[in-house]
Design a protein around this motif. Structure first.
Motif, PDB file in Angstrom:
ATOM      1  N   CYS A   5     111.232  -2.241  88.302  1.00  0.00           N
ATOM      2  CA  CYS A   5     111.135  -3.499  87.474  1.00  0.00           C
ATOM      3  C   CYS A   5     110.012  -3.829  86.565  1.00  0.00           C
ATOM      4  O   CYS A   5     108.809  -3.898  87.341  1.00  0.00           O
TER       5      CYS A   5
ATOM      6  N   GLN B 214     108.963  -6.295  85.135  1.00  0.00           N
ATOM      7  CA  GLN B 214     108.500  -7.561  85.201  1.00  0.00           C
ATOM      8  C   GLN B 214     107.863  -7.993  86.550  1.00  0.00           C
ATOM      9  O   GLN B 214     106.675  -8.519  86.803  1.00  0.00           O
ATOM     10  N   CYS B 215     108.650  -7.654  87.747  1.00  0.00           N
ATOM     11  CA  CYS B 215     108.519  -8.087  88.961  1.00  0.00           C
ATOM     12  C   CYS B 215     107.720  -6.806  90.119  1.00  0.00           C
ATOM     13  O   CYS B 215     107.209  -7.079  90.811  1.00  0.00           O
TER      14      CYS B 215
ATOM     15  N   CYS C 236     117.069  -6.297  86.595  1.00  0.00           N
ATOM     16  CA  CYS C 236     116.378  -6.567  87.927  1.00  0.00           C
ATOM     17  C   CYS C 236     117.292  -7.378  88.710  1.00  0.00           C
ATOM     18  O   CYS C 236     117.323  -8.576  88.413  1.00  0.00           O
TER      19      CYS C 236
ATOM     20  N   LYS D 222     116.480  -8.653  91.445  1.00  0.00           N
ATOM     21  CA  LYS D 222     115.204  -9.536  92.274  1.00  0.00           C
ATOM     22  C   LYS D 222     114.668 -10.777  91.146  1.00  0.00           C
ATOM     23  O   LYS D 222     114.946 -11.837  91.828  1.00  0.00           O
ATOM     24  N   CYS D 223     114.381 -10.593  90.066  1.00  0.00           N
ATOM     25  CA  CYS D 223     114.160 -11.639  89.079  1.00  0.00           C
ATOM     26  C   CYS D 223     115.006 -11.615  88.094  1.00  0.00           C
ATOM     27  O   CYS D 223     114.718 -12.675  86.995  1.00  0.00           O
TER      28      CYS D 223
HETATM   29 ZN   LIG Z   1     112.266  -7.950  88.636  1.00  0.00          ZN
END
Ligand SMILES: [Zn+2]
Length: 103
Positions: free
Chosen positions: A35, A37-38, A53, A55-56
């Motif tokens: 990802c 982003q994270c 993603c 996760k986030c």
């Molecule tokens: Zn993420």
């Protein structure tokens, strides 16, 4: 050895290289991606060109089969006015880098 039949003439274009590429694409498609982003490797394909993603929940547009397209690299280089040969080398470099990437 000479092959004849319906595939004659298509052998070069749709030979083992394409099959290998197809396998590679499918492998890329199925494996989770990192990802942007994270940083977690939780990115999965939502639909064609859409990646999300888990996760986030960051959702972004990318390639049809991989989040980052090699075409993007080519486009960037082309924009800088790099010669075609250079661009091809860049793509090859990206491809070999992808091959070496294991998680
Ligand atoms: Zn993420």
């Amino acid at each position: 050895m000479k092959k004849v039949g319906p595939t004659r003439g298509l052998g070069v274009r749709y030979g083992s290289t394409v099959r290998k590429r197809y396998v590679k694409v499918i492998t890329e498609l199925k494996k989770p991606h990192r990802c942007p982003q994270c940083g977690f490797t939780r990115v999965k394909r939502e639909s064609v060109g859409i990646w999300k993603c888990s996760k986030c929940e960051y959702t972004f547009a990318g390639g049809a089969y991989t989040p980052v397209t090699k075409l993007g690299v080519v486009a960037k280089r082309a924009a800088k006015g790099a010669p075609v040969e250079e661009t091809t080398k860049a793509v090859e470099a990206v491809e070999s880098a992808t091959d070496e990437e294991t998680e």
